[in-house]
Design an enzyme around this catalytic site. Structure first.
Site, PDB file in Angstrom:
ATOM      1  N   VAL A  30       0.815  -1.219   0.000  1.00  0.00           N
ATOM      2  CA  VAL A  30       0.000   0.000   0.000  1.00  0.00           C
ATOM      3  C   VAL A  30       0.845   1.263   0.000  1.00  0.00           C
ATOM      4  CG1 VAL A  30      -2.020  -1.094   1.045  1.00  0.00           C
ATOM      5  CG2 VAL A  30      -0.265  -0.066   2.522  1.00  0.00           C
ATOM      6  N   ASN A  70      -5.743  -1.187   7.766  1.00  0.00           N
ATOM      7  CA  ASN A  70      -5.127  -1.863   8.908  1.00  0.00           C
ATOM      8  C   ASN A  70      -3.631  -2.103   8.723  1.00  0.00           C
ATOM      9  OD1 ASN A  70      -5.154  -3.802  11.371  1.00  0.00           O
ATOM     10  ND2 ASN A  70      -4.391  -5.076   9.694  1.00  0.00           N
ATOM     11  N   SER A  88      -4.200   4.426  17.025  1.00  0.00           N
ATOM     12  CA  SER A  88      -3.599   3.777  18.188  1.00  0.00           C
ATOM     13  C   SER A  88      -3.633   4.724  19.375  1.00  0.00           C
ATOM     14  CB  SER A  88      -2.146   3.397  17.892  1.00  0.00           C
ATOM     15  OG  SER A  88      -1.504   2.881  19.050  1.00  0.00           O
ATOM     16  N   TYR A 135       6.553   5.451  15.221  1.00  0.00           N
ATOM     17  CA  TYR A 135       5.237   4.805  15.256  1.00  0.00           C
ATOM     18  C   TYR A 135       4.206   5.739  15.874  1.00  0.00           C
ATOM     19  CZ  TYR A 135       1.642   1.296  16.229  1.00  0.00           C
ATOM     20  OH  TYR A 135       0.463   0.592  16.292  1.00  0.00           O
ATOM     21  N   ALA A 191       4.227   8.960  15.954  1.00  0.00           N
ATOM     22  CA  ALA A 191       3.972  10.056  15.022  1.00  0.00           C
ATOM     23  C   ALA A 191       3.090   9.616  13.854  1.00  0.00           C
ATOM     24  CB  ALA A 191       5.293  10.615  14.501  1.00  0.00           C
ATOM     25  N   SER A 192       3.319   8.394  13.377  1.00  0.00           N
ATOM     26  CA  SER A 192       2.532   7.900  12.239  1.00  0.00           C
ATOM     27  C   SER A 192       1.070   7.748  12.603  1.00  0.00           C
ATOM     28  CB  SER A 192       3.101   6.568  11.739  1.00  0.00           C
ATOM     29  OG  SER A 192       2.820   5.493  12.627  1.00  0.00           O
ATOM     30  N   LYS A 193       0.795   7.331  13.832  1.00  0.00           N
ATOM     31  CA  LYS A 193      -0.593   7.152  14.239  1.00  0.00           C
ATOM     32  C   LYS A 193      -1.283   8.499  14.488  1.00  0.00           C
ATOM     33  CE  LYS A 193      -0.694   2.758  13.780  1.00  0.00           C
ATOM     34  NZ  LYS A 193      -1.509   2.145  12.697  1.00  0.00           N
ATOM     35  N   ILE A 244      -3.061  -4.846  22.468  1.00  0.00           N
ATOM     36  CA  ILE A 244      -3.717  -6.010  21.877  1.00  0.00           C
ATOM     37  C   ILE A 244      -2.647  -7.082  21.667  1.00  0.00           C
ATOM     38  CG2 ILE A 244      -5.173  -6.857  20.013  1.00  0.00           C
ATOM     39  CD1 ILE A 244      -6.419  -4.588  21.675  1.00  0.00           C
TER      40      ILE A 244
END
Length: 250
Positions: free
Chosen positions: A55, A81, A131, A144, A146-148, A176
């Site tokens: 993607v 996802n 997240s 991670y 920052a990406s969320k 999770i």
């Protein structure tokens, strides 16, 4: 059968949360397509359509779009996802880390929405995987986190700019129990102590499992949530509801 007759694409449906969403959507009557960078998993149900797609690559997403139009005509549900996690601080993060993580977690979400929103049926539902790490920074996960946060901002923008054509919401999972969570715990100085402390901070008394997120995704994909858009739904067993004090000490 809440999704009977619906066509749903779930990116990153090979394992973990993605696989749980795929399974749940199939049980609810949807025609489900999923994708990933590798080949089709050997244990994937025969009635799930697989496309090998990265993607982060706009060209491959465009090819995915062409195939969806050819086979199904339109799309009702898009679940973004697919994602990766790198356990590093800012100063330890390399340019290659940036390309890999932001490519999947940020550019990948952008690519799929930009390409596939025009073929979505009126009233379609886009569900992005955010997240709690995009709301509060987890240590050692700088890129991670920052990406969320990017995903959360994009979710609001899509909801505002493209309603009522589509609704767009994000799920913000907490801890999770997947391979990704295991990798995050593994960087702690004492992994066992870190897990024990994290568990004590969950009012529900347990960590989450992929089906907990699949249940929320089903609601957001269904007609029951048709008045809901532009929202971030935290699913974390109460983790972020508490103060920083460790409840086990009181």
């Amino acid at each position: 059968m809440q999704l009977s007759g619906k066509v749903a694409l779930v990116t990153g449906g090979r394992q973990g949360i993605g696989a749980a969403i795929v399974e749940r959507f199939v049980r609810e009557g949807a025609k489900v397509i999923t994708c990933g960078r590798g080949g089709r998993p050997s244990d994937m149900a025969a009635n799930v359509y697989w496309m090998q797609t990265d993607v982060s690559c706009a060209k491959q997403v465009a090819e995915l779009k062409e195939q969806l139009v050819s086979d199904y005509g339109a799309l009702n549900i898009l679940v973004n996802n697919a994602g990766v996690q790198i356990e590093k601080t800012v100063v330890d993060t390399t340019d290659d880390d940036w390309e890999v993580l932001m490519g999947a977690n940020a550019r990948g979400v952008f690519n799929t929405i930009r390409s596939l929103l025009p073929i979505m049926a009126m009233g379609g539902s886009i569900i992005n995987m955010g997240s709690v790490s995009g709301l509060n920074a987890d240590p050692g996960l700088a890129l991670y986190n920052a990406s969320k946060a990017f995903v959360h901002g994009l979710t609001r923008s899509v909801a505002v700019d493209h309603g009522p054509m589509v609704r767009c919401n994000a799920i913000c999972p907490g801890w999770i129990m997947t391979a990704m969570a295991g990798s995050a715990f593994a960087v702690a100085e004492d992994e066992t102590a870190a897990k024990k402390d994290a568990l004590a901070r969950h009012p529900v008394g347990r960590f989450g499992v992929p089906s907990d997120i699949a249940n929320m995704a089903l609601w957001l994909a269904s007609e029951e949530s048709r008045f809901v858009t532009g929202q971030m739904f935290t699913v974390d067993g109460g983790l972020t509801a508490a103060s920083p004090l460790n409840p086990s000490l009181f």
